[in-house]
Scaffold this motif. Structure first.
Motif, mmCIF file in Angstrom:
data_model
loop_
_atom_site.group_PDB
_atom_site.id
_atom_site.type_symbol
_atom_site.label_atom_id
_atom_site.label_comp_id
_atom_site.label_asym_id
_atom_site.label_seq_id
_atom_site.Cartn_x
_atom_site.Cartn_y
_atom_site.Cartn_z
ATOM 1 N N THR A 1 -4.868 7.871 4.611
ATOM 2 C CA THR A 1 -4.867 6.051 4.239
ATOM 3 C C THR A 1 -5.150 6.748 2.708
ATOM 4 O O THR A 1 -5.093 7.441 1.475
ATOM 5 C CB THR A 1 -6.161 6.181 4.936
ATOM 6 N N ASN A 2 -5.465 5.523 2.286
ATOM 7 C CA ASN A 2 -5.843 5.421 0.564
ATOM 8 C C ASN A 2 -7.460 5.311 0.031
ATOM 9 O O ASN A 2 -7.217 6.025 -0.752
ATOM 10 C CB ASN A 2 -5.998 4.382 0.363
ATOM 11 N N ARG A 3 -8.096 6.213 1.221
ATOM 12 C CA ARG A 3 -9.538 6.929 0.806
ATOM 13 C C ARG A 3 -8.726 8.476 0.878
ATOM 14 O O ARG A 3 -10.405 8.792 0.142
ATOM 15 C CB ARG A 3 -10.255 6.027 1.548
ATOM 16 N N GLN A 4 -8.321 9.276 2.238
ATOM 17 C CA GLN A 4 -8.757 10.815 2.598
ATOM 18 C C GLN A 4 -7.397 11.111 2.497
ATOM 19 O O GLN A 4 -6.609 10.112 3.460
ATOM 20 C CB GLN A 4 -9.434 10.694 3.257
ATOM 21 N N SER B 1 -2.224 -2.356 -4.263
ATOM 22 C CA SER B 1 -3.426 -2.671 -4.363
ATOM 23 C C SER B 1 -3.328 -3.259 -3.019
ATOM 24 O O SER B 1 -2.325 -4.366 -3.218
ATOM 25 C CB SER B 1 -4.402 -2.822 -5.759
ATOM 26 N N ASP C 1 0.935 -1.326 0.222
ATOM 27 C CA ASP C 1 -0.034 -0.093 -0.061
ATOM 28 C C ASP C 1 0.763 1.619 -0.191
ATOM 29 O O ASP C 1 1.099 2.099 -0.404
ATOM 30 C CB ASP C 1 -0.844 0.410 1.426
ATOM 31 N N GLY D 1 -4.631 5.322 -6.668
ATOM 32 C CA GLY D 1 -6.030 5.574 -6.669
ATOM 33 C C GLY D 1 -5.973 7.547 -7.022
ATOM 34 O O GLY D 1 -6.956 7.880 -7.132
ATOM 35 N N ASP E 1 -9.333 0.787 2.380
ATOM 36 C CA ASP E 1 -9.454 1.846 2.632
ATOM 37 C C ASP E 1 -8.236 2.633 3.464
ATOM 38 O O ASP E 1 -8.173 4.267 3.296
ATOM 39 C CB ASP E 1 -10.788 2.318 1.738
ATOM 40 N N ASP E 2 -8.774 1.906 4.815
ATOM 41 C CA ASP E 2 -8.860 3.115 6.147
ATOM 42 C C ASP E 2 -7.236 2.477 6.670
ATOM 43 O O ASP E 2 -6.753 3.212 7.169
ATOM 44 C CB ASP E 2 -9.531 2.730 7.364
ATOM 45 N N SER F 1 -10.756 13.456 -0.150
ATOM 46 C CA SER F 1 -10.824 12.485 -0.166
ATOM 47 C C SER F 1 -11.587 11.420 -1.449
ATOM 48 O O SER F 1 -12.280 12.300 -2.231
ATOM 49 C CB SER F 1 -12.039 12.092 0.638
ATOM 50 N N ARG F 2 -11.731 10.626 -1.600
ATOM 51 C CA ARG F 2 -11.952 9.858 -2.856
ATOM 52 C C ARG F 2 -13.709 9.655 -2.709
ATOM 53 O O ARG F 2 -13.373 8.932 -1.394
ATOM 54 C CB ARG F 2 -10.958 8.363 -3.384
#
Ligand SMILES: Nc1ncnc2c1ncn2[C@@H]1O[C@H](COP(=O)(O)OP(=O)(O)OP(=O)(O)O)[C@@H](O)[C@H]1O
Length: 608
Positions: A558-561, A489, A484, A508, A498-499, A580-581
């Motif tokens: 994080t992976n999302r935000q 992925s 990550d 991403g 995502d977290d 954020s995605r």
């Protein structure tokens, strides 16, 4: 300039007891007429573009707004004489001022010099102090509402805006209004009070000395953005005024002086202004500053002013000939200081200074500081130091050395006590309780329950298990995290992807994203472009309309935000950005700065 323009077809010839004789002009809220009362006195009558509902409460609120304003007396105000709300079209009657507005004069003749700036500063501060002292506010103070009478500046349109606000006819912060002289709190609609007039005072003076709108002349949304975030260039002011104007233009209303405070500073005994102002004005200003009763208004004739010009208001004069009709203090005529020396705009009039575009040198907010508890990612190497506990982290576990319950030792015979050894001899080879058992294969699990025949076998088994457990932890926990961090992925079954924290921009986010951010409370919007590169710790943020390019630096994510600190040059403003995605494939972009949530803006960005 003629006293008034001729009436047009459709203009009223009379309103109530007032005879209408000419047109003075048209503003946003209605046309202004020259009129005469029964005694023959000239008055200005503003016929409002407003139809009050028949609802008595609205009429009461409207009329009530003028009640305090009618008590305002003073030589620096075009006093309200009458306000009629009963007829089909409400109108407001005020003292007629024989002179152009500051807006007209500066537009026609260019920026004013120091002597005019100081006279304006004192005269209009006296007006605002008198208005506030009467319990009223202006809330539309601007160059168009500073009328340059032959005996000094007078503030007009007192209480009109609050009256319109009282019947919801002119909501504050309306984007269609010219926002140039509105205070930040008027734009955000929060905490609007008398201090908004002080901000407008500073902005109006800045217009007088630069002949430029104080926050630029771009689209209203851009102007609003600058009012909210930027400090204008005050270098056109003489030094003794610069600091006072800077305080008046504080973004926080609580940080601004009151008009009385302004007067205290402007008319300080040791300052340079008092002796250059007319005595009556100084007396009135000092009384207002002290909160005592001002003396009867005195004409503001300057102590050693040249002979008064003829009575007609100043026409815009061609530069070839002196203005015989301009007000002594504001037009092209020389101004004379208290010491008799010429301290005003010289004749022939000074060429409008070669002004650079109004500059906004300092962003209001300093660079955003990440929250104190935000993990500061150092370099990738330190970030990669393995943690056996997958995030989110469980509550910190006590150091085994601090436990009251002795931890069974992995190797029989090596316990803390003999008793413990005995316990261990029959039930040990379990993992320490703090080590998660998940992920340990079933065969290993069974092995851990075997009773060893001797210590040697125990040692061998323990070592084997230890190694296997270590390998399992690395395989199940650390490898996905390393992937990550490198932007890869997560593997199947790794939860929740995502977290998972990252120390660099994940895959991403990669690419250029464009969209528009808005501040709903101000009705402001502006385009944004952001470019991310996977594996980097920074990204590029571009605000094309303001020609700003800044750097976003990852502080936490994080992976999302991602939370990033935005460092960006003027006229844009530093802050904290969260991207954020979103499930629909867009990015949500949100800018904020500590302690001022109303300034925040956000928007959706799409790849492209
Ligand atoms: N009391 C007055 N005496 C003399 N002239 C006045 C007076 N009040 C307004 N005027 C003139 O009437 C014209 C229009 O004034 P008005 O106050 O409507 O303009 P504005 O401030 O731009 O508009 P608004 O306040 O509606 O946004 C201006 O040229 C101004 O000089």
């Amino acid at each position: 300039m003629a006293e008034a323009l001729p009436l047009q077809p459709g203009d009223p010839r009379g309103l109530g007891e007032y005879e209408i004789t000419g047109r003075l002009g048209v503003g946003e809220h209605g046309a202004v007429f020259l009129g005469r009362d029964r005694s023959g006195r000239k008055v200005a009558i503003k016929l409002l573009h407003l139809r009050l509902s028949g609802e008595p409460a609205a009429r009461d609120r409207f009329a009530g707004s003028f009640a305090a304003a009618r008590k305002v007396s003073g030589f620096c105000v075009a006093g309200i004489l009458d306000a009629d709300v009963e007829g089909g079209r409400p109108y407001v009657v005020s003292e007629w001022v024989d002179g152009p507005s500051l807006l007209q004069l500066v537009a026609e003749e260019g920026p004013r010099g120091d002597a005019v700036a100081e006279r304006l500063a004192v005269g209009t501060a006296v007006a605002l102090a008198a208005i506030h002292r009467a319990g009223a506010v202006h809330h539309d103070f601007k160059p168009a509402n500073v009328l340059l009478g032959r005996d000094g500046p007078r503030v007009s349109d007192v209480a009109v805006t609050p009256a319109l606000d009282a019947v919801d006819a002119a909501p504050n912060g309306r984007v269609s209004d010219d926002p140039s002289y509105k205070a930040p709190e008027q734009l955000s609609g929060i905490d609007i009070g008398p201090a908004a007039d002080v901000f407008a005072w500073g902005a109006t003076l800045l217009y007088a000395v630069t002949a430029r709108p104080p926050f630029g002349d771009d689209a209203p949304t851009e102007v609003m953005q600058r009012i909210m975030y930027d400090d204008p260039d005050l270098s056109a002011f003489p030094e003794y005024l610069r600091g006072i104007v800077a305080e008046a233009l504080a973004k926080d209303p609580a940080g601004r002086p009151t008009p009385a405070g302004l007067l205290e500073r402007l008319l300080d005994e040791s300052g340079p202004l008092a002796e250059r102002m007319p005595e009556g004005l100084v007396a009135e200003g000092r009384a207002l500053a002290r909160g005592t009763t001002p003396p009867q208004p005195q004409p503001q004739t300057a102590p050693a002013a040249p002979a008064a010009p003829p009575a007609a208001p100043p026409p815009p004069q061609p530069p070839e000939r002196p203005s015989s009709t301009a007000p002594a203090s504001f037009g092209q005529g020389a101004q004379t200081g208290g010491d008799g020396s010429s301290s005003g705009d010289p004749w022939p009039p000074e060429e409008p200074a070669e002004l650079t575009r109004v500059d906004f040198p300092l962003p209001l907010q300093s660079a955003a500081v990440p929250p104190a508890n935000a993990p500061v990612h150092e370099d990738a190497a330190t970030q990669a130091i393995p943690s056996v506990h997958p995030r989110p982290q469980p509550p910190a576990q006590a150091d085994p050395a601090d436990r009251t319950e002795p931890t069974p030792h992995l190797i029989p015979g090596m316990g803390a006590s003999r008793d413990e050894d005995e316990r261990n001899s029959t039930a040990v080879l379990s993992l320490p309780p703090e080590e998660p058992r998940r992920g340990v294969p079933g065969a290993l699990d069974r092995l851990t329950r075997l009773r060893p025949g001797n210590h040697l076998l125990g040692v061998a088994l323990s070592l084997t298990i230890g190694v296997l457990v270590g390998v399992a932890i690395i395989a199940l926990v650390l490898l996905p995290q390393w992937r990550d961090d490198a932007g890869g992925s997560p593997g199947p079954g790794a939860a929740p992807p995502d977290d998972r924290p990252v120390s660099a921009v994940p895959d991403g986010f990669s690419g250029t994203w464009k969209g528009t951010a808005v501040n709903p409370s101000r009705g402001a919007s502006f385009p944004i472009e952001v470019t991310f590169t996977a594996g980097e710790k920074t990204a590029k943020a571009v605000y094309p309309r303001s020609h700003c390019t800044g750097t976003l630096t990852l502080t936490e994510g994080t992976n999302r935000q991602l939370t990033m600190a935005l460092a960006i040059p003027k006229p844009c403003t530093n802050g904290t950005v969260q991207v954020s995605r979103q499930p629909d494939g867009t990015l949500q972009y949100a800018w904020s700065t500590p302690g001022q949530p109303q300034l925040g803006y956000q928007g959706k960005l799409t790849r492209g």
